[in-house]
Design a protein around this motif. Sequence first.
Motif, PDB file in Angstrom:
ATOM      1  N   PHE A 152      -5.782   3.845  -3.192  1.00  0.00           N
ATOM      2  CA  PHE A 152      -5.109   3.970  -4.480  1.00  0.00           C
ATOM      3  C   PHE A 152      -3.603   4.098  -4.262  1.00  0.00           C
ATOM      4  N   ASP A 153      -2.819   3.770  -5.283  1.00  0.00           N
ATOM      5  CA  ASP A 153      -1.376   3.960  -5.223  1.00  0.00           C
ATOM      6  C   ASP A 153      -1.086   5.420  -4.862  1.00  0.00           C
ATOM      7  N   GLY A 154       0.012   5.621  -4.129  1.00  0.00           N
ATOM      8  CA  GLY A 154       0.336   6.983  -3.706  1.00  0.00           C
ATOM      9  C   GLY A 154       1.803   7.317  -3.857  1.00  0.00           C
ATOM     10  N   VAL A 155       2.093   8.600  -4.037  1.00  0.00           N
ATOM     11  CA  VAL A 155       3.466   9.102  -4.122  1.00  0.00           C
ATOM     12  C   VAL A 155       3.637  10.152  -3.040  1.00  0.00           C
ATOM     13  N   GLY A 156       4.723  10.015  -2.279  1.00  0.00           N
ATOM     14  CA  GLY A 156       4.982  10.939  -1.193  1.00  0.00           C
ATOM     15  C   GLY A 156       6.207  11.784  -1.437  1.00  0.00           C
ATOM     16  N   PRO A 157       6.849  12.245  -0.366  1.00  0.00           N
ATOM     17  CA  PRO A 157       8.041  13.084  -0.517  1.00  0.00           C
ATOM     18  C   PRO A 157       9.198  12.293  -1.105  1.00  0.00           C
ATOM     19  N   TRP A 158      10.117  12.997  -1.739  1.00  0.00           N
ATOM     20  CA  TRP A 158      11.336  12.421  -2.301  1.00  0.00           C
ATOM     21  C   TRP A 158      11.060  11.332  -3.339  1.00  0.00           C
ATOM     22  N   GLY A 159       9.857  11.384  -3.907  1.00  0.00           N
ATOM     23  CA  GLY A 159       9.513  10.392  -4.923  1.00  0.00           C
ATOM     24  C   GLY A 159       9.173   9.022  -4.366  1.00  0.00           C
ATOM     25  N   TRP A 160       9.067   8.910  -3.059  1.00  0.00           N
ATOM     26  CA  TRP A 160       8.686   7.628  -2.461  1.00  0.00           C
ATOM     27  C   TRP A 160       7.300   7.246  -2.965  1.00  0.00           C
ATOM     28  N   ALA A 161       7.145   6.003  -3.352  1.00  0.00           N
ATOM     29  CA  ALA A 161       5.858   5.531  -3.862  1.00  0.00           C
ATOM     30  C   ALA A 161       5.468   4.243  -3.150  1.00  0.00           C
ATOM     31  N   LEU A 162       4.187   4.123  -2.851  1.00  0.00           N
ATOM     32  CA  LEU A 162       3.649   2.905  -2.255  1.00  0.00           C
ATOM     33  C   LEU A 162       2.426   2.481  -3.055  1.00  0.00           C
ATOM     34  N   THR A 163       2.273   1.180  -3.221  1.00  0.00           N
ATOM     35  CA  THR A 163       1.080   0.677  -3.884  1.00  0.00           C
ATOM     36  C   THR A 163      -0.107   0.800  -2.929  1.00  0.00           C
ATOM     37  N   ALA A 164      -1.284   0.665  -3.487  1.00  0.00           N
ATOM     38  CA  ALA A 164      -2.490   0.710  -2.662  1.00  0.00           C
ATOM     39  C   ALA A 164      -2.457  -0.375  -1.592  1.00  0.00           C
ATOM     40  N   ASP A 165      -2.003  -1.564  -1.936  1.00  0.00           N
ATOM     41  CA  ASP A 165      -1.909  -2.649  -0.945  1.00  0.00           C
ATOM     42  C   ASP A 165      -0.929  -2.293   0.170  1.00  0.00           C
ATOM     43  N   GLU A 166       0.204  -1.680  -0.205  1.00  0.00           N
ATOM     44  CA  GLU A 166       1.182  -1.284   0.822  1.00  0.00           C
ATOM     45  C   GLU A 166       0.604  -0.208   1.734  1.00  0.00           C
ATOM     46  N   LEU A 167      -0.117   0.737   1.160  1.00  0.00           N
ATOM     47  CA  LEU A 167      -0.738   1.778   1.978  1.00  0.00           C
ATOM     48  C   LEU A 167      -1.787   1.190   2.913  1.00  0.00           C
ATOM     49  N   ALA A 168      -2.566   0.229   2.425  1.00  0.00           N
ATOM     50  CA  ALA A 168      -3.578  -0.414   3.272  1.00  0.00           C
ATOM     51  C   ALA A 168      -2.916  -1.169   4.423  1.00  0.00           C
ATOM     52  N   ARG A 169      -1.817  -1.851   4.135  1.00  0.00           N
ATOM     53  CA  ARG A 169      -1.098  -2.562   5.213  1.00  0.00           C
ATOM     54  C   ARG A 169      -0.532  -1.571   6.225  1.00  0.00           C
ATOM     55  N   ALA A 170      -0.010  -0.458   5.730  1.00  0.00           N
ATOM     56  CA  ALA A 170       0.528   0.563   6.639  1.00  0.00           C
ATOM     57  C   ALA A 170      -0.578   1.101   7.553  1.00  0.00           C
ATOM     58  N   THR A 171      -1.763   1.324   6.990  1.00  0.00           N
ATOM     59  CA  THR A 171      -2.895   1.765   7.805  1.00  0.00           C
ATOM     60  C   THR A 171      -3.219   0.733   8.881  1.00  0.00           C
ATOM     61  N   ALA A 172      -3.292  -0.531   8.476  1.00  0.00           N
ATOM     62  CA  ALA A 172      -3.632  -1.596   9.429  1.00  0.00           C
ATOM     63  C   ALA A 172      -2.607  -1.662  10.559  1.00  0.00           C
ATOM     64  N   VAL A 173      -1.335  -1.565  10.213  1.00  0.00           N
ATOM     65  CA  VAL A 173      -0.275  -1.626  11.224  1.00  0.00           C
ATOM     66  C   VAL A 173      -0.338  -0.409  12.143  1.00  0.00           C
ATOM     67  N   SER A 174      -0.529   0.780  11.558  1.00  0.00           N
ATOM     68  CA  SER A 174      -0.586   2.004  12.370  1.00  0.00           C
ATOM     69  C   SER A 174      -1.767   1.988  13.336  1.00  0.00           C
ATOM     70  N   LEU A 175      -2.941   1.625  12.833  1.00  0.00           N
ATOM     71  CA  LEU A 175      -4.128   1.606  13.700  1.00  0.00           C
ATOM     72  C   LEU A 175      -3.987   0.571  14.800  1.00  0.00           C
TER      73      LEU A 175
END
Length: 195
Positions: A152-175
């Motif tokens: 799902f879309d997420g909001v982090g510190p300092w109001g940073w927001a990522l869409t669900a697709d961006e979070l999924a890509r970040a997971t793929a890159v990190s793993l």
Amino acid sequence: MEIAENAALVVVDVQEGFEEEAHWGPRNNPDADRNIAELIDAWQASGRPVVFVRHDSPKPDSPLRPGYPGNDFKAYVEERRGKGSGPELFLTKTVNSAFYGTPDLGAWLSEGGVRQIVVAGIQTNMCAETTARMGGNLGYEVFFALDATHTFDGVGPWGWALTADELARATAVSLHSGGFAKVVTSAELVAAAGK
């Protein structure tokens, strides 16, 4: 891709509570449920082990809390439980990693001589990713079925927001870049399981 005869599919938190969009917000990957079902079918047809993980949230307002309908597995998962010819484990957890559940996942995998796991389920960047990372840390060869997860879309510190697709890509890159897991598609896994 070589999938061992005893590679375990770990199906993480595919529960009704994740359908509550008012609680979670917008999600990605509408094909996730179909892909998860196909992986379960392929694993059960090949006699490989399947692990069904349920999150029992201790938070009183969580859609995943015990005693609330959202705690239940989605219907397509529940109807597949107990249908395979291979070993099956049901475990519950209250934290992100399936390796901190009851009964003990690591002990069960060790008893079966399992050194290869496939992770699928919900949420991509939360419990699925944490389980994959910990599996990698514990020395398992981990395959992460990215298209058999959603988040799902997420909001982090300092109001940073990522869409669900961006979070999924970040997971793929990190793993991938961190060497925790091989990020693959469900179709690749289904094909490999059928060889």
